[in-house]
Scaffold this motif. Sequence first.
Motif, PDB file in Angstrom:
ATOM      1  N   TYR A  46      10.471 -15.070  -7.071  1.00 54.51           N
ATOM      2  CA  TYR A  46      11.821 -14.502  -7.004  1.00 54.51           C
ATOM      3  C   TYR A  46      11.797 -13.058  -6.534  1.00 54.51           C
ATOM      4  N   ILE A  47      10.896 -12.253  -7.100  1.00 55.82           N
ATOM      5  CA  ILE A  47      10.858 -10.823  -6.759  1.00 55.82           C
ATOM      6  C   ILE A  47      10.310 -10.587  -5.357  1.00 55.82           C
ATOM      7  N   ARG A  90      22.625 -14.337 -15.021  1.00 59.76           N
ATOM      8  CA  ARG A  90      22.815 -14.064 -13.602  1.00 59.76           C
ATOM      9  C   ARG A  90      23.801 -12.917 -13.367  1.00 59.76           C
ATOM     10  N   VAL A  91      24.584 -12.558 -14.380  1.00 59.30           N
ATOM     11  CA  VAL A  91      25.452 -11.387 -14.285  1.00 59.30           C
ATOM     12  C   VAL A  91      24.658 -10.132 -14.650  1.00 59.30           C
ATOM     13  N   VAL A  92      23.820 -10.251 -15.672  1.00 58.12           N
ATOM     14  CA  VAL A  92      23.008  -9.105 -16.111  1.00 58.12           C
ATOM     15  C   VAL A  92      21.948  -8.774 -15.067  1.00 58.12           C
ATOM     16  N   LEU A  93      21.361  -9.819 -14.450  1.00 59.16           N
ATOM     17  CA  LEU A  93      20.254  -9.619 -13.516  1.00 59.16           C
ATOM     18  C   LEU A  93      20.563  -8.630 -12.393  1.00 59.16           C
ATOM     19  N   PRO A  94      21.700  -8.731 -11.670  1.00 58.73           N
ATOM     20  CA  PRO A  94      21.918  -7.813 -10.546  1.00 58.73           C
ATOM     21  C   PRO A  94      22.360  -6.415 -10.948  1.00 58.73           C
ATOM     22  N   GLY A 152      11.695  -5.807 -10.410  1.00 56.44           N
ATOM     23  CA  GLY A 152      10.606  -6.146 -11.320  1.00 56.44           C
ATOM     24  C   GLY A 152      10.952  -5.922 -12.776  1.00 56.44           C
ATOM     25  N   LEU A 153      11.813  -4.954 -13.058  1.00 59.34           N
ATOM     26  CA  LEU A 153      12.250  -4.690 -14.428  1.00 59.34           C
ATOM     27  C   LEU A 153      13.385  -5.607 -14.838  1.00 59.34           C
ATOM     28  N   ALA A 154      14.329  -5.824 -13.924  1.00 60.26           N
ATOM     29  CA  ALA A 154      15.547  -6.553 -14.271  1.00 60.26           C
ATOM     30  C   ALA A 154      15.304  -8.030 -14.521  1.00 60.26           C
TER      31      ALA A 154
END
Length: 317
Positions: free
Chosen positions: A88-89, A233-237, A277-279
């Motif tokens: 993903y990253i 998926r809302v927190v991720l971006p 990488g952190l998110a």
Amino acid sequence: MEASARYPPFQLGKSRFEQTTFYGRFRHFLDIIDPRTLFVTESRLKEAVQLLEEFQHGTLPSGVTNEEAIIHPDTNQKIFMPFRMSGYIPFGTPIVVGLLLPNQTLTSTVIWQWLNSRSHNACVNYANRNATKPSSTSKFVQGYLGAVLSAVSIAVGLNVLIQRANQFSPATRLLLQRFVPFPAVAGANICNVILMRHSELEEGIHVLDSNGEVVGSSRIAAKHALLETALTRVVLPMPILVLPPIIVSMLEKTAFLRSRPRMVLPVQSLVCLAAFGLALPLAISLFPQMSEIETWCLEPEIARATASKTVVYNKGL
């Protein structure tokens, strides 16, 4: 330190880290997204799968340690490299950089929003879904098209509004445009998850009792699974698409980047990579992958089918 002290006894289908705590899930998902697993050879993968099968049938050869047994293998049906969580990253960062490029045109906005995870994310969501029930290709296509349209519509609409807002100076307009990708991606991510996994809402997902036996298929559990996945998926971006514009806009004012404007893109790429990488592990650690739900909350026929007070389900990633 001996391996037995460093590694707990292997349990099939369970993590070596405590999954009831955020920190335990965070450590677990750091393993899951480790990009080094992308380079595991086909022969090593087959060896790992063979070890799991031998463990399951009680025929594990002597001399196999817990350290060897807890290596994370892929499933028997290997996921295409760019759509694994470990990919993903590295595969998503170039798209994030493209989303955050300044002075986006209508064409570039459409292209990057299409590439950005409406194509990549759609496939990641599908590849890492709860796969206890088969889903048709037509539903995948419907979900994909719906996700693409939602992302492009939100991004283009916000860009048009900013361009027409006469009260903003050119500098403010440019700064605001850098934040457009976040609401577009967050809104489309929700549509993406719901549309790509809508079959789960219709057919339900398997729920398991304390012995790991399938109790039944629950549409209520499917709703919980999709809600939890949509929230991640809302927190991720948030860190990925909010922090880099702030950090890069501050760095652009430094003497280093003022005298070296060509370094802005490489610096932005590094900032995006660090934020990504952190998110990712933080976001997917919000909920356990094997989530628990009280039996009385589910359909009456499922509640009657088991004596367990709680059951678990795979929410997917």
